[in-house]
Motif scaffolding. Structure first.
Motif, PDB file in Angstrom:
ATOM      1  N   ILE A 149       0.793  -1.345  -0.019  1.00 43.37           N
ATOM      2  CA  ILE A 149       0.008   0.022   0.050  1.00 43.37           C
ATOM      3  C   ILE A 149       0.810   1.159   0.156  1.00 43.37           C
ATOM      4  O   ILE A 149       0.583   2.042  -0.890  1.00 43.37           O
ATOM      5  N   ILE A 183     -11.749  -1.240   3.597  1.00 48.37           N
ATOM      6  CA  ILE A 183     -11.374   0.230   3.142  1.00 48.37           C
ATOM      7  C   ILE A 183     -10.657   0.009   1.835  1.00 48.37           C
ATOM      8  O   ILE A 183     -10.793   1.090   0.863  1.00 48.37           O
ATOM      9  N   ILE A 184      -9.631  -0.892   1.756  1.00 48.12           N
ATOM     10  CA  ILE A 184      -8.963  -0.665   0.591  1.00 48.12           C
ATOM     11  C   ILE A 184      -9.876  -0.887  -0.717  1.00 48.12           C
ATOM     12  O   ILE A 184      -9.786  -0.413  -1.712  1.00 48.12           O
ATOM     13  N   VAL A 217     -11.931   2.144  -1.480  1.00 46.08           N
ATOM     14  CA  VAL A 217     -11.137   3.198  -2.116  1.00 46.08           C
ATOM     15  C   VAL A 217     -10.736   2.869  -3.423  1.00 46.08           C
ATOM     16  O   VAL A 217     -11.008   3.730  -4.317  1.00 46.08           O
ATOM     17  N   TYR A 231     -11.258   8.017  -6.340  1.00 44.83           N
ATOM     18  CA  TYR A 231     -10.351   7.311  -5.198  1.00 44.83           C
ATOM     19  C   TYR A 231      -9.572   8.459  -4.604  1.00 44.83           C
ATOM     20  O   TYR A 231      -9.262   8.277  -3.524  1.00 44.83           O
ATOM     21  N   LEU A 278      -9.031   8.523  -0.906  1.00 44.54           N
ATOM     22  CA  LEU A 278      -7.657   8.627  -0.037  1.00 44.54           C
ATOM     23  C   LEU A 278      -7.380   9.652   0.878  1.00 44.54           C
ATOM     24  O   LEU A 278      -6.800   9.263   1.914  1.00 44.54           O
ATOM     25  N   PHE A 296      -9.563   6.962   3.481  1.00 42.93           N
ATOM     26  CA  PHE A 296      -8.367   6.000   3.586  1.00 42.93           C
ATOM     27  C   PHE A 296      -7.512   6.446   4.840  1.00 42.93           C
ATOM     28  O   PHE A 296      -6.621   5.662   5.237  1.00 42.93           O
ATOM     29  N   PHE A 356      -7.844   3.714   7.435  1.00 50.33           N
ATOM     30  CA  PHE A 356      -6.830   2.792   7.221  1.00 50.33           C
ATOM     31  C   PHE A 356      -5.268   3.107   7.536  1.00 50.33           C
ATOM     32  O   PHE A 356      -5.100   2.432   8.570  1.00 50.33           O
TER      33      PHE A 356
END
Length: 186
Positions: free
Chosen positions: A17, A77-78, A81, A87, A91, A95, A98
């Protein structure tokens, strides 16, 4: 060993990530300043979580259930997003959760580890922990690079699969511990 494999999978996710968000944003046509601003935002969220949130919730951390729950939420979440067309907005908003959970997970993982290792073996086990984490740091970008080359989104889907597999391994640990505690001689 299941915990260490789980740690390797989570480390692969964190590294992938971190490394591939930059590349993804560049490939989507965003400037260096946009990528830099996103990374600064991530850094501030991570530091804030570790300084402000983790000390307040520390008593709830350090068990397998927390690690499992965080793994599943991070995977969701990944998916949310990177499967969405907006996105960049996600983010900079969703995100960040995350990123916060990543800080909480790291603390919880280390607390859990210190609770299951006997006092005389902590240095050996921490060495093993670091070895498996380093394995994740090496394997993550190798596998992630290959997946990204074929399709940008694949590296993020692979990260979700790693988190879910990690959660399954943690479930096995939890089940095994429960069975051992119920059937151990008094």
């Amino acid at each position: 060993i299941f915990f260490l494999v789980s740690l390797t999978l989570v480390t692969m996710t964190f590294v992938n990530i971190d490394k591939f968000i930059d590349l993804f944003l560049f490939d989507q046509g965003h400037s260096v300043s946009v990528v830099g601003n996103v990374k600064v935002l991530f850094g501030l969220a991570f530091i804030s979580t570790n300084l402000l949130v983790v000390p307040k919730i520390k008593k709830y951390l350090g068990n397998v259930y927390v690690l499992q729950t965080i793994s599943v939420i991070m995977g969701i979440i990944i998916l949310f997003v990177f499967m969405h067309t907006s996105y960049l907005v996600l983010l900079c908003t969703v995100f960040l959760l995350f990123i916060a959970l990543k800080g909480i997970y790291t603390t919880s993982e280390q607390l859990f580890l210190s609770s299951i290792v006997k006092e005389g073996n902590i240095t050996i086990f921490m060495g093993l922990r670091q070895s498996f984490a380093c394995l994740g740091m090496v394997l993550g970008p190798i596998i992630g690079g290959h997946l990204y080359y074929h399709n940008q989104i694949n590296v993020f889907l692979f990260s979700v699969m790693c988190l879910l597999l990690s959660s399954l391994l943690l479930s096995y640990i939890q089940l095994k511990t429960k069975i051992e505690n119920e059937y151990s001689p008094a």
